[in-house]
Design a protein around this motif. Structure first.
Motif, mmCIF file in Angstrom:
data_model
loop_
_atom_site.group_PDB
_atom_site.id
_atom_site.type_symbol
_atom_site.label_atom_id
_atom_site.label_comp_id
_atom_site.label_asym_id
_atom_site.label_seq_id
_atom_site.Cartn_x
_atom_site.Cartn_y
_atom_site.Cartn_z
ATOM 1 N N VAL A 277 -0.617 5.278 -7.551
ATOM 2 C CA VAL A 277 -1.026 6.249 -6.701
ATOM 3 C C VAL A 277 0.458 6.812 -6.020
ATOM 4 N N THR A 278 0.743 8.182 -6.456
ATOM 5 C CA THR A 278 1.990 8.297 -6.034
ATOM 6 C C THR A 278 1.557 9.335 -4.684
ATOM 7 N N LYS A 279 0.437 9.463 -4.230
ATOM 8 C CA LYS A 279 -0.363 10.595 -3.033
ATOM 9 C C LYS A 279 -1.536 9.996 -2.161
ATOM 10 N N GLN A 280 -1.102 10.174 -1.214
ATOM 11 C CA GLN A 280 -2.905 9.243 -0.808
ATOM 12 C C GLN A 280 -3.623 10.627 -1.038
ATOM 13 N N PHE B 293 -4.452 4.843 -1.649
ATOM 14 C CA PHE B 293 -2.626 4.976 -0.718
ATOM 15 C C PHE B 293 -1.525 5.207 -1.411
ATOM 16 N N GLU B 294 -0.533 5.759 -1.082
ATOM 17 C CA GLU B 294 0.258 5.404 -1.888
ATOM 18 C C GLU B 294 1.144 5.198 -2.635
ATOM 19 N N GLY B 295 1.432 4.010 -4.062
ATOM 20 C CA GLY B 295 1.785 3.196 -4.465
ATOM 21 C C GLY B 295 0.479 2.243 -4.353
ATOM 22 N N ASP B 296 -0.623 2.220 -4.405
ATOM 23 C CA ASP B 296 -2.242 2.030 -4.819
ATOM 24 C C ASP B 296 -2.040 1.519 -6.724
ATOM 25 N N THR B 297 -2.685 0.852 -7.427
ATOM 26 C CA THR B 297 -2.619 1.686 -8.405
ATOM 27 C C THR B 297 -4.375 1.357 -8.430
ATOM 28 N N ARG B 298 -4.985 3.039 -9.749
ATOM 29 C CA ARG B 298 -5.971 3.382 -9.670
ATOM 30 C C ARG B 298 -6.586 3.299 -10.754
ATOM 31 N N LEU C 16 -0.809 13.237 -7.886
ATOM 32 C CA LEU C 16 -1.447 12.105 -7.139
ATOM 33 C C LEU C 16 -1.086 11.102 -7.772
ATOM 34 N N ILE C 17 -1.263 10.939 -9.357
ATOM 35 C CA ILE C 17 -0.821 9.498 -10.071
ATOM 36 C C ILE C 17 -0.100 10.020 -11.111
ATOM 37 N N ALA C 18 0.280 8.623 -11.754
ATOM 38 C CA ALA C 18 1.810 9.001 -12.649
ATOM 39 C C ALA C 18 1.269 7.340 -13.367
#
Length: 95
Positions: free
Chosen positions: A5-8, A16-21, A37-39
Motif C-alpha cells: 500500500v503506497t497511500k492510505q 495504511f501506507e506500508g501495509d500489505t494488501r 494506491l498500491i504497488a
C-alpha cells in the motif's frame, strides 16, 4: 496476489501506507495501481535494492575520488610556501 500500500485508503477495510494488501482480481489491482494506491511488492523491493546499490556505488566513487585528490591538496599547500618570495630569511646561518 500481494501488493504494498503506497497511500492510505479504504477498501474492504482501511489500509495504511506500508501495509500489505491482497487483491484477488487482477483488474481491481490494475485500477488501484493506476490510482497510485498500491504497488507490486516484488518490484518495490527490487527498486529499493537497486537504489541502495546505486547509492553505495556513488559513495564508493566519491570516496575513491577524495583519496586521489588528497595527495594533490598536500602538494598545493607545500607549493605556495616554497614560492613565497616575501618570506623572512633567517638572520644567522645556523637557522
Amino acid at each position: 496476489m500481494e501488493y504494498k500500500v503506497t497511500k492510505q485508503h479504504w477498501g474492504d477495510r482501511q489500509y495504511f501506507e506500508g501495509d500489505t494488501r491482497e487483491v484477488k482480481v487482477k483488474s481491481d489491482a490494475e485500477q488501484l495501481m493506476k490510482m497510485g494506491l498500491i504497488a507490486d511488492a516484488d518490484s518495490e523491493k527490487a527498486a529499493a535494492q537497486a537504489q541502495a546499490k546505486a547509492e553505495k556505488e556513488k559513495a564508493d566513487a566519491e570516496a575513491e575520488k577524495a583519496k586521489e585528490a588528497e595527495p594533490d591538496a598536500k602538494e598545493e599547500k607545500a607549493a605556495p610556501k616554497a614560492q613565497n618570495k616575501m618570506a623572512k630569511k633567517p638572520q644567522n646561518k645556523a637557522e
